[in-house]
Design an enzyme around this catalytic site. Sequence first.
Site, PDB file in Angstrom:
ATOM      1  N   GLY A   1      -2.238   4.181  -4.470  1.00  0.00           N
ATOM      2  CA  GLY A   1      -2.101   2.922  -5.175  1.00  0.00           C
ATOM      3  C   GLY A   1      -1.099   2.876  -6.310  1.00  0.00           C
ATOM      4  O   GLY A   1      -0.802   1.801  -6.812  1.00  0.00           O
TER       5      GLY A   1
ATOM      6  N   ILE B   1      -3.896   4.088   1.178  1.00  0.00           N
ATOM      7  CA  ILE B   1      -4.300   4.445   2.536  1.00  0.00           C
ATOM      8  C   ILE B   1      -5.562   5.298   2.515  1.00  0.00           C
ATOM      9  O   ILE B   1      -6.363   5.258   3.455  1.00  0.00           O
ATOM     10  CB  ILE B   1      -3.147   5.140   3.307  1.00  0.00           C
TER      11      ILE B   1
ATOM     12  N   LEU C   1       0.821  -1.206   0.000  1.00  0.00           N
ATOM     13  CA  LEU C   1       0.000   0.000   0.000  1.00  0.00           C
ATOM     14  C   LEU C   1       0.853   1.252   0.000  1.00  0.00           C
ATOM     15  O   LEU C   1       1.991   1.246   0.466  1.00  0.00           O
ATOM     16  CB  LEU C   1      -0.978   0.013   1.183  1.00  0.00           C
ATOM     17  N   CYS C   2       0.276   2.303  -0.566  1.00  0.00           N
ATOM     18  CA  CYS C   2       0.876   3.642  -0.541  1.00  0.00           C
ATOM     19  C   CYS C   2      -0.269   4.626  -0.299  1.00  0.00           C
ATOM     20  O   CYS C   2      -1.246   4.274   0.366  1.00  0.00           O
ATOM     21  CB  CYS C   2       1.639   3.928  -1.841  1.00  0.00           C
ATOM     22  N   ARG C   3      -0.198   5.817  -0.829  1.00  0.00           N
ATOM     23  CA  ARG C   3      -1.258   6.792  -0.588  1.00  0.00           C
ATOM     24  C   ARG C   3      -2.500   6.494  -1.421  1.00  0.00           C
ATOM     25  O   ARG C   3      -3.597   6.416  -0.899  1.00  0.00           O
ATOM     26  CB  ARG C   3      -0.772   8.216  -0.872  1.00  0.00           C
TER      27      ARG C   3
END
Length: 85
Positions: free
Chosen positions: A46, A71, A42-44
Amino acid sequence: LLDVREPWELEIASVPGTVHIPMNQIPDCVGELDPAREIVVLCRVGGRSLQVARSLEARGFPAVANLSGGILAWARDVDPSLPSY
């Protein structure tokens, strides 16, 4: 969960129990990941996590998924107490 965001992003919002390795450190730290376990990246939103997921798959990790929406989606769908940024 493998969180590939930058440390300053974790200070804003994070999911307990995740492994944190910033995206730019993945090549040097890939040995810290267990290829026998499922990995959800995961990141901010995708984008970065999709790149990392593809990279891990190319390295032979058999069970890798990207958390689509990152996220921000997690905050919206799982834990609305997390701030958006």
